[in-house]
Enzyme design. Structure first.
Site, short mmCIF file in Angstrom:
data_model
loop_
_atom_site.label_atom_id
_atom_site.label_comp_id
_atom_site.label_asym_id
_atom_site.label_seq_id
_atom_site.Cartn_x
_atom_site.Cartn_y
_atom_site.Cartn_z
NE ARG A 507 73.54 -7.33 6.97
CZ ARG A 507 73.25 -6.35 6.11
NH1 ARG A 507 72.16 -5.62 6.29
NH2 ARG A 507 74.04 -6.11 5.08
CE LYS A 578 66.71 14.02 0.60
NZ LYS A 578 66.91 12.56 0.64
CD GLU A 605 75.53 20.26 -4.02
OE1 GLU A 605 74.30 20.47 -4.11
OE2 GLU A 605 76.37 21.16 -4.03
N GLY A 663 65.62 2.28 -7.66
CA GLY A 663 66.48 2.98 -6.71
C GLY A 663 66.27 4.46 -6.61
CE LYS A 681 65.28 15.54 -1.97
NZ LYS A 681 64.97 14.83 -3.23
#
Length: 813
Positions: A507, A578, A605, A663, A681
């Protein structure tokens, strides 16, 4: 006897002039004083502007003349008691009328020669010296005014006249010996030739006037009073942490002034050097400050005394195979430039003799090409020499210090520091005295270069890293909280000052070069500009701050697309996102290549295992010569959390929602549950292990029904509720075999797969609880017993800490 010179800012107002009067009166208690003053600040430029406008038939010069007259008359009224103003006002009015007459003449002729300009600008110093002399006499302090044009004799090289010291020194001695006054006031900057025509000594020439006088009378000291408390280690307008230099040698001062230090005019040192007269640089507005003393030998033990720079440089390159082994090319080049009165600022030549480069003021570049190409006309025509090449938009940054000659590695530190910050060096020069190392860089990089070098050589206590953070969600908020919490620790223990320059979310965006207050970043961001990624990125590039780090705390593919443009500008990238590292192989390799080529860390990392040192450990194995054959891993904290909490007693959808609320999931939990996130991953780990692999080459054995993949996130939760029997059956089957469900990523000799597996109690992956991740590396060195990295692999707090760790790694590049 003392010689004191006060610059334009010191004469800039009635209040400032009163301070000058008090300083001089105090000095006069102990010694006779010769006072040299500049024009009131800005007056010389206004007078030149009047001349230019008049020559261009622009009558607006009259308005500027009125401003000059009003300013000086108003100053007299504030400076001199009413009963004594009349004669001074009359003198000021007379001088202003003379200025008007000259400008009217220029207007009528539509022409202004250098001689006329010298006459015109001389009135600035005549006015200011007349006013301050009247100020002394009006308060009972006896002083005598003397026109410097009657003392300083020069040639007729108008605007930059050369002094005839034999005549000048004798005239100064004769005058000083003939007066009994303790205070002598003179205008600086101006002189006259053999025909008594007004000449000037170059911009900044009032310093030179004072030095000429000091040398002629064997003064005990020359004091240059200005608006700063001495010479500084760098320009304080560019470098907030610039420091006063307490003591400096004549040679160092000349080097710094030559390379752009504005506090003292370059020719000033020469007259006083041979007489060993100390020069003090003092602050009119902080008279008690120590200032800087310039003398034969500096007391400083610092390796580097100061950093300076020159802008508006053009690099001239004369090249050609016909130059090799042929004497005389250099002398012909310099003779051509000298005959055209073009000053050479810097010289560099390679040992191959194939080329020679010189730096000149950019205003002289076109003229230089003209005269040099003409000089080598025959060689150019016969292809022995190429036409002169000109490169503009360049600057010089210079390290100066007497102690450099006694220390090895200074050049290496200088060039390494510039290189680490992506500053390309176009040319290098170092004198045989080893007192100066100069590098030519792009003008766009010069401010950054000065800051980088100042940090390298003067700010050993603390290094500043400038952060630009995109993403202020769960992870972003915790990262900002951690940065705020650790500010004191980083400064005390790591000597690192983390400066949050930019913040952006979907925003709003906010940029403050001086740093965003972490106590109220949320409020400041809400009041920021409308978010615009391109504008945000261009602002980072344009600011070109040293030690810049771009931090992506999002999962946004569009943001990942800007990494390349940042790395190309030597801006480090720390990515929680990622997308880039798991994108097409060519893009991944490109980003890694840019990181290496431009010395800009690309760190991610947290792409695998949140804050766990998984990628770092893998990188250490590879750098030390090990080779990875197999990897087994549980890489989704979300899936591990879900299957550790799902026992069939409550709906699978509720457990997933709990993971999202706490979360642990991506914004769209399907990225986790479909296996896409785990595929990314294991792909990243495979690539970091040296395998060239694409996402499409990874086998995914998913467990989500087709109905759960379609629609919105809300549709996804509804579909899961309807498919509860499917999830219950998966659980019951594993439970019946006394196994746990784990979503496992596997890599084995170049092939990768992901999928839900039944893990028996004796397996290494069985005892994995909560949101933990684990990776087992089987390598040449770890054949039977793998190297294991295990711990919490999800959660905003640990992910933020992983990003924080990458920031510190980038800062310590």
């Amino acid at each position: 006897m003392l010689v004191l010179k006060f610059g334009g800012t010191s004469m800039g107002s009635a209040e400032a002039i009163k301070q000058v009067v008090e300083i001089v009166k105090e000095k006069a208690k102990e010694s006779s004083v010769i006072l040299v003053v500049s024009a009131m600040s800005g007056t010389t430029d206004l007078l030149l502007n009047c001349g230019t406008k008049a020559a261009n038939d622009d009558e607006s010069y009259k308005e500027i003349l009125k401003q000059i007259e009003t300013r000086h008359l108003d100053t007299v009224k504030s400076l001199i008691p009413v009963q004594q103003q009349s004669s001074v006002l009359s003198m000021v009015k007379k001088l202003c009328n003379e200025i008007e007459d000259i400008c009217n003449g220029i207007y009528l002729l539509n022409e202004s020669s250098l001689r006329t300009k010298d006459k015109l600008v001389s009135y600035g110093e005549l006015l200011s010296s007349t006013m301050i002399n009247a100020a002394f006499n009006s308060n009972g302090t006896s002083a005598v005014w003397k026109d410097a044009r009657e003392l300083i004799r020069t040639n007729s090289n108008y605007s930059n006249a050369i002094v005839d010291f034999a005549i000048t020194n004798q005239q100064i001695k004769d005058f000083v010996s003939s007066t009994s006054q303790k205070i002598i006031v003179l205008p600086g900057f101006i002189a006259s030739d053999a025909d008594n025509i007004t000449t000037t000594l170059g911009r900044g020439g009032s310093d030179y006037t004072a030095a000429i006088l000091a040398a002629a009378v064997d003064a005990s000291a020359l004091e240059i009073w200005t608006d700063v408390s001495g010479m500084m280690t760098a320009d304080p307008r560019w470098v907030p942490n610039a420091k006063i230099i307490p003591s400096i040698s004549y040679q160092e001062a000349m080097e710094l002034s030559h390379f752009g230090a504005k506090v003292i005019y370059p020719p000033t040192i020469q007259p006083v050097l041979s007489k060993n007269i100390p020069v003090w640089v003092k602050n009119t507005f902080a008279a008690k400050d120590h200032g800087t003393v310039i003398e034969n030998k500096s007391d400083s033990t610092n390796i580097i005394t100061g950093i300076s720079s020159i802008n508006s440089l053009a690099l001239l390159s004369l090249e050609g195979s016909g130059m090799i082994g042929i004497p005389g090319f250099s002398s012909r080049l310099f003779a051509a430039l000298a005959n055209a009165q073009i000053n050479v600022i810097l010289i560099t030549q390679g040992s191959s003799e194939h080329s020679i480069c010189v730096g000149v003021d950019v205003a002289s570049a076109a003229r230089a090409k003209e005269v040099v190409d003409k000089t080598f006309e025959y060689e150019i025509a016969t292809d022995k020499v190429d036409p002169l090449q000109i490169e503009e938009k360049l600057s010089i940054v210079a390290l100066v210090g007497d102690q450099m000659r006694h220390h090895t590695g200074i050049s290496g530190r200088m060039f390494s520091a510039l290189g680490r910050n992506g500053i390309n060096i176009r040319a290098i020069a170092q004198g045989s005295t080893e007192r100066n190392i100069s590098a030519v860089v792009a003008t766009d990089d010069v401010r950054k270069a000065v800051n980088v070098l100042h940090e390298e050589f003067f700010e050993t206590i603390q290094k500043q890293v400038n952060l630009f953070i995109v993403g202020t969600g769960n992870v972003g908020k915790r990262l900002l909280a951690q940065l705020k919490q650790q500010q004191g620790f980083l400064e005390q223990h790591l000597r690192l000052h983390v400066n949050i320059v930019g913040l952006s979310n979907s925003r709003k965006m906010l940029i403050n070069e001086n740093g965003i207050d972490l106590n109220k970043w949320d409020e400041l961001l809400q009041n920021g500009e409308v978010s615009n990624l391109d504008q945000f990125v261009q602002s980072i590039i344009k600011r070109n701050l040293r030690n810049s780090v771009f931090v992506d705390v999002t999962a946004n593919a569009v943001i990942a697309d800007v990494y390349a443009s940042l790395l190309e500008k030597s801006i480090a990238v720390v990515a929680c996102n990622k997308v880039a590292a798991s994108s097409k192989l060519n893009n991944y390799k490109k980003l890694k290549h840019l990181s290496t080529e431009f010395n800009a860390p690309f760190l991610f990392e947290t792409n695998v295992g949140a804050g766990l040192p998984i990628i770092g450990s893998l990188n250490d194995l590879m750098r030390s010569g090990d080779r990875v054959h197999r990897m087994e891993a549980v890489l989704s904290g979300t899936l591990n959390f879900v299957f550790n909490h799902y026992d069939g007693t409550r709906p699978f959808a509720d457990v997933v929602k709990q993971a999202q609320d706490e979360g642990y999931t991506e914004p769209d939990p399907r990225l986790d549950l479909s296996g896409t996130d785990v595929m990314r991953k294991i792909l990243i780990l495979a690539r970091e292990a040296g395998v060239q692999m694409e996402m499409e080459e990874i086998t995914c054995n998913g467990f989500l029904p087709e109905s759960c993949v379609k629609g919105s996130v809300a549709d996804f939760y509804e579909a899961m509720k309807k498919e509860e029997a499917h999830f219950k059956a998966i659980f019951d089957k594993a439970h019946a075999e006394n196994c746990k469900l784990k979503f496992v990523a596997s890599f084995n000799d170049g092939k990768a797969s992901v999928g839900l597996q039944h893990i028996p109690p004796q397996h290494d992956l069985y005892h994995l609880y909560g949101k933990d991740n684990v990776v087992l590396f089987y390598t040449d060195r770890y054949k039977e017993q793998p190297m294991v990295v295990k711990g919490a692999g999800a959660g905003a707090e640990v992910t933020a800490s992983g990003v924080f760790a990458d920031i510190l790694r980038a800062a310590q590049k």
